[in-house]
Scaffold this motif. Structure first.
Motif, PDB file in Angstrom:
ATOM      1  N   CYS A   1       0.838  -1.196   0.000  1.00  0.00           N
ATOM      2  CA  CYS A   1       0.000   0.000   0.000  1.00  0.00           C
ATOM      3  C   CYS A   1       0.872   1.245   0.000  1.00  0.00           C
ATOM      4  CB  CYS A   1      -0.937   0.010   1.209  1.00  0.00           C
ATOM      5  SG  CYS A   1      -0.088  -0.026   2.801  1.00  0.00           S
TER       6      CYS A   1
ATOM      7  N   LEU B   1       3.978  -1.161   3.746  1.00  0.00           N
ATOM      8  CA  LEU B   1       3.822   0.264   3.472  1.00  0.00           C
ATOM      9  C   LEU B   1       5.002   0.754   2.647  1.00  0.00           C
ATOM     10  CD1 LEU B   1       2.333   2.938   3.861  1.00  0.00           C
ATOM     11  CD2 LEU B   1       3.543   3.205   6.052  1.00  0.00           C
TER      12      LEU B   1
ATOM     13  N   MET C   1      -1.897   3.732   8.882  1.00  0.00           N
ATOM     14  CA  MET C   1      -1.497   2.578   9.686  1.00  0.00           C
ATOM     15  C   MET C   1      -2.570   2.203  10.697  1.00  0.00           C
ATOM     16  SD  MET C   1       2.620   2.983  10.265  1.00  0.00           S
ATOM     17  CE  MET C   1       2.604   4.657  10.901  1.00  0.00           C
TER      18      MET C   1
ATOM     19  N   MET D   1       1.020  -5.741   6.521  1.00  0.00           N
ATOM     20  CA  MET D   1       1.006  -4.472   5.795  1.00  0.00           C
ATOM     21  C   MET D   1       2.404  -4.224   5.242  1.00  0.00           C
ATOM     22  SD  MET D   1       0.834  -0.543   7.191  1.00  0.00           S
ATOM     23  CE  MET D   1       2.532  -0.722   7.764  1.00  0.00           C
TER      24      MET D   1
ATOM     25  N   LEU E   1      -5.368   0.352   8.782  1.00  0.00           N
ATOM     26  CA  LEU E   1      -5.021  -1.011   8.370  1.00  0.00           C
ATOM     27  C   LEU E   1      -4.817  -1.940   9.563  1.00  0.00           C
ATOM     28  CD1 LEU E   1      -2.655  -0.398   5.323  1.00  0.00           C
ATOM     29  CD2 LEU E   1      -5.092  -0.936   5.346  1.00  0.00           C
TER      30      LEU E   1
ATOM     31  N   LEU F   1      -6.895  -5.257   8.398  1.00  0.00           N
ATOM     32  CA  LEU F   1      -6.204  -6.394   7.795  1.00  0.00           C
ATOM     33  C   LEU F   1      -6.431  -7.676   8.594  1.00  0.00           C
ATOM     34  CD1 LEU F   1      -2.741  -4.903   6.727  1.00  0.00           C
ATOM     35  CD2 LEU F   1      -4.736  -5.370   5.286  1.00  0.00           C
TER      36      LEU F   1
END
Length: 323
Positions: A6, A113, A98, A111, A101, A105
């Motif tokens: 992402c 990033l 953050m 994640m 997510l 998630l």
């Protein structure tokens, strides 16, 4: 473990641009994200997810690219409020990303990033992903670059002001790469929100501004409290390259999974309009830009040297009486 690549694309024409951004187009980061997505797909990784405050504008810009190059687009849930003149204004909203997510998630998903001004060269190593999942988080330690550029004392002072405590082993973490489980991400966000509030209060005393300041302070505190972390730069998961800088040999970057080019955004935007990401073409352009900048630097140093020598005062003639 699955990974969820992402990037944040925060659009606000009234906010100040990043100091590393030359384009006046607030949607230029969308073009960069398209290029990143092309490289991710070519490397066999999942499609990129754009988290943004303006999904309609992003979709409109993406319509100018081929459908297969489109990242997925998600609405950012925003809570942060800060002056728009703040340096690296948009990057502060990574904290909201953050937080979002961490709750969205699945437990078996990491994640990933990324900054938009990056390219993927090869897949992340499976063993590295497993190690990050076991530890809870993988981060990019760039202390060697930041300490040498600004002085370790001033950098550590900023971190400890924001953390409001003495840190055992202060490190500075780059904001362009993070690999984290939802559980560890939730712990990080909880502490980072506290530090973000202090960062705003103390901003006048700080040399460094942006998300890296309060996120790094939070990561240091978590490490002091026993949180395990994998330093992904040592595994060449990510390398930060500045054209003309000989901090590392270019050959080292060729072995990285991701390359970050923070001063080459215009180049990445042009690359994004190519139908496919071709590593050979990419590296050829990076090499040319690198040596052009090295040449410009050499000419500048020569010019500065010549100017300094011509500006030296001539010696005063010796008086006749002293001869």
């Amino acid at each position: 473990m699955e990974i969820f690549p992402c990037t944040l694309v925060y659009v606000d024409a009234d906010a100040g641009r990043s100091p590393n951004a030359a384009s006046k187009d607030p949607l230029s980061y969308v073009d960069q994200a398209v290029g990143l997505n092309r490289s991710l797909l070519r490397a066999g990784m999942p499609r990129l997810n754009i988290i943004t405050n303006t999904p309609d504008q992003i979709d409109k810009r993406l319509a100018t690219f081929a459908q297969e190059a489109h990242p997925r687009v998600h609405q950012l849930v925003m809570t942060i409020d800060l002056p728009k003149a703040t340096p690296f204004y948009a990057a502060h909203f990574k904290l909201d990303l953050m937080d979002q997510l961490a709750h969205a998630l699945p437990d078996d998903t990491l994640m990933l990033l990324l900054d938009a001004d990056m390219v993927a060269i090869r897949p992340l190593n499976d063993d590295l992903i497993t190690r990050c999942a076991d530890a809870g988080i993988g981060v990019f330690d760039i202390s060697d670059q930041v300490f040498s550029a600004y002085g370790s004392a001033s950098v550590i002072n900023d971190l400890e002001i924001v953390a409001n405590r003495r840190l055992r082993n202060p490190r500075w973490y780059g904001g362009e790469f993070m690999l984290a489980t939802p559980l560890t991400l939730s712990r990080l966000v909880s502490l980072a929100r506290e530090y973000y509030a202090r960062y705003l209060l103390e901003s006048g005393r700080l040399l460094h501004h942006g998300d890296e300041t309060f996120i790094s302070a939070a990561l240091n505190t978590l490490a002091d409290e026993g949180q395990g972390m994998v330093e992904v730069g040592a595994y060449q998961a990510i390398g930060r390259h500045w054209s003309g800088n000989c901090y590392r040999n270019l050959a080292w970057f060729r072995s990285c999974s991701f390359v970050h080019l923070p001063a080459s955004k215009a180049f990445l935007e042009r690359q994004s309009h190519q139908a496919t990401f071709v590593p050979v073409r990419f590296w050829r352009s990076v090499l040319i830009a690198h040596w052009l900048w090295r040449g410009r630097l050499a000419i500048k140093r020569l010019r500065d040297s010549l100017r300094a020598s011509t500006q030296k005062k001539p010696l005063a003639p010796t008086p006749r009486s002293a001869r």
